[in-house]
Design a protein around this motif. Structure first.
Motif, mmCIF file in Angstrom:
data_model
loop_
_atom_site.group_PDB
_atom_site.id
_atom_site.type_symbol
_atom_site.label_atom_id
_atom_site.label_comp_id
_atom_site.label_asym_id
_atom_site.label_seq_id
_atom_site.Cartn_x
_atom_site.Cartn_y
_atom_site.Cartn_z
ATOM 1 N N GLY A 193 0.763 -1.229 -0.089
ATOM 2 C CA GLY A 193 -0.095 0.116 -0.075
ATOM 3 C C GLY A 193 0.800 1.254 -0.025
ATOM 4 O O GLY A 193 1.649 1.389 0.983
ATOM 5 N N SER A 203 2.402 -1.656 4.290
ATOM 6 C CA SER A 203 2.054 -0.199 4.294
ATOM 7 C C SER A 203 3.497 0.265 4.062
ATOM 8 O O SER A 203 4.272 0.554 5.064
ATOM 9 C CB SER A 203 1.624 0.272 5.477
ATOM 10 N N TYR A 210 -4.095 0.574 5.529
ATOM 11 C CA TYR A 210 -4.580 -0.400 4.118
ATOM 12 C C TYR A 210 -5.302 -1.570 4.850
ATOM 13 O O TYR A 210 -4.702 -2.483 5.728
ATOM 14 C CB TYR A 210 -3.345 -0.591 3.203
#
Length: 169
Positions: A88, A112, A118
């Motif tokens: 993400g 992330s 996310y």
């Protein structure tokens, strides 16, 4: 003819005496029967010194020391799996399509990269990464050839993991 039969019988009688093993020693007696000699842990040797013989304990199992039992040996008990890494970044999860080997379990990891939160819902499992937890992972069962897992990311993206015999995108 009778001598040949007696010779064969004598040879057969001597045959078990010549075989080694863990069975008790048997001696023949004049009456034709057999006596079992007692088994001892110490046996006198021919030069009149005492020899001690160790009899193995049959109630315990031996510990095997092969590469399987050593740390890191023979795969270290980790089953084979395909690694899927989803990242993400800037509000989006990528990649959208991932191809894996058929019939091998799939380890899906969501990371992330920018610290945002996310999440991904795939195969009835939810992964959430970001904030205090930079990554989350789960393992899915292997897929048949051309089978797939479809997931939905928190950014609204559709993620597809597909089993294909061909490597690459």
């Amino acid at each position: 003819m009778r001598r040949a039969a007696l010779g064969a019988a004598a040879a057969l009688a001597l045959l078990p005496a010549g075989c080694g093993g863990d069975d008790p020693q048997k001696t023949s007696t004049a009456g034709g029967g057999q006596q079992t000699a007692a088994r001892s842990d110490t046996e006198p040797s021919r030069d009149a010194t005492t020899t001690t013989r160790t009899v193995p304990d049959r109630t315990t199992t031996g510990v095997k020391t092969g590469p399987e039992n050593q740390p890191g040996g023979a795969g270290d008990e980790q089953p084979a799996h395909s690694q899927v890494l989803l990242t993400g970044r800037n509000g989006k999860i990528s990649p959208k399509l991932i191809r894996v080997a058929p019939f091998i379990s799939v380890r899906v990891e969501l990371r992330s990269a920018d610290g945002r939160r996310y999440s991904l819902r795939i195969a009835r499992k939810t992964l959430t990464a970001g904030g205090g937890l930079s990554s989350a992972s789960t393992t899915l069962n292997g897929l048949r050839f051309r089978g797939s897992y479809k997931g939905r990311g928190s950014d609204g993206s559709r993620i597809r993991i597909e089993a294909n015999a061909e490597p690459g995108p």
